[in-house]
Design a protein around this motif. Structure first.
Motif, PDB file in Angstrom:
ATOM      1  N   MET A   1       1.179  -1.295   0.101  1.00 40.68           N
ATOM      2  CA  MET A   1      -0.185   0.151  -0.068  1.00 40.68           C
ATOM      3  C   MET A   1       0.729   1.404  -0.615  1.00 40.68           C
ATOM      4  O   MET A   1       0.477   2.340  -0.666  1.00 40.68           O
ATOM      5  CB  MET A   1      -0.835   0.439   1.188  1.00 40.68           C
ATOM      6  N   ILE A   2       1.908   1.826   0.966  1.00 43.35           N
ATOM      7  CA  ILE A   2       2.856   2.101   0.645  1.00 43.35           C
ATOM      8  C   ILE A   2       3.030   2.554  -0.752  1.00 43.35           C
ATOM      9  O   ILE A   2       3.222   4.239  -0.693  1.00 43.35           O
ATOM     10  CB  ILE A   2       4.077   2.169   1.976  1.00 43.35           C
ATOM     11  N   THR A   5       0.546   4.659  -2.524  1.00 45.48           N
ATOM     12  CA  THR A   5       0.823   5.714  -2.442  1.00 45.48           C
ATOM     13  C   THR A   5       1.835   6.717  -1.935  1.00 45.48           C
ATOM     14  O   THR A   5       0.943   7.227  -2.973  1.00 45.48           O
ATOM     15  CB  THR A   5       0.298   6.131  -0.140  1.00 45.48           C
ATOM     16  N   ASP A  43       5.838  -2.645   5.898  1.00 48.45           N
ATOM     17  CA  ASP A  43       4.466  -2.007   5.824  1.00 48.45           C
ATOM     18  C   ASP A  43       3.905  -1.679   7.106  1.00 48.45           C
ATOM     19  O   ASP A  43       3.270  -3.305   7.384  1.00 48.45           O
ATOM     20  CB  ASP A  43       3.186  -3.286   4.339  1.00 48.45           C
ATOM     21  N   ASP A  45       0.810  -0.501  10.224  1.00 49.73           N
ATOM     22  CA  ASP A  45      -0.285   0.984  10.506  1.00 49.73           C
ATOM     23  C   ASP A  45       0.738   3.002  10.350  1.00 49.73           C
ATOM     24  O   ASP A  45      -0.330   3.493   9.910  1.00 49.73           O
ATOM     25  CB  ASP A  45      -1.099   0.280  11.260  1.00 49.73           C
ATOM     26  N   ASN A  48       1.895   2.940   6.742  1.00 54.19           N
ATOM     27  CA  ASN A  48       0.361   3.639   6.223  1.00 54.19           C
ATOM     28  C   ASN A  48      -0.317   5.162   6.840  1.00 54.19           C
ATOM     29  O   ASN A  48      -0.628   5.817   5.614  1.00 54.19           O
ATOM     30  CB  ASN A  48      -0.387   2.300   5.759  1.00 54.19           C
ATOM     31  N   GLY A  52      -0.209   7.755   4.050  1.00 56.75           N
ATOM     32  CA  GLY A  52      -1.146   8.611   4.407  1.00 56.75           C
ATOM     33  C   GLY A  52      -1.850   9.527   4.086  1.00 56.75           C
ATOM     34  O   GLY A  52      -2.508  11.019   2.740  1.00 56.75           O
TER      35      GLY A  52
END
Length: 108
Positions: A1-2, A5, A43, A45, A48, A52
């Motif tokens: 996810m990083i 982003t 990866d 929380d 992220n 984010g």
């Protein structure tokens, strides 16, 4: 996810029509350093959240008509997320502070 982003953030900066070339180049160079540090995080929380809030801050700062209140809130969230990494990743936090400061000084 990083990784996704980070690609989005880079695209937001590169495609911004609101920045003069010199400021865009400066921001892209700073983001390149930040990206290197963020890419080294597992990866999680926390990682992220930092990625984010970095994306939200960048997006808000580079909108055609930025909303100063929303930018302030996004930068505040970025600061809070970064503080959790202060001890374990001091270079990352220093770069995040510099990046946030640069975004906030874009002349809104």
């Amino acid at each position: 996810m990083i990784k996704d982003t980070l690609q989005k953030i880079e695209s937001i900066i590169a495609n911004s029509t609101r920045l003069p070339k010199e400021k865009k180049d400066t921001l892209l160079e700073l983001f390149s350093q930040l990206k290197t540090e963020l890419s080294g995080l597992p990866d999680s929380d926390k990682a992220n959240s930092v990625a984010g809030f970095t994306q939200l801050s960048t997006q808000e700062a580079l909108r055609e008509t930025p909303d100063p209140t929303l930018l302030d809130k996004a930068l505040e969230g970025l600061d809070l997320a970064a503080q959790e990494l202060k001890v374990s990743h001091p270079r990352l936090v220093s770069l995040l502070v510099l990046f946030a400061r640069t975004l906030s000084r874009l002349g809104i």
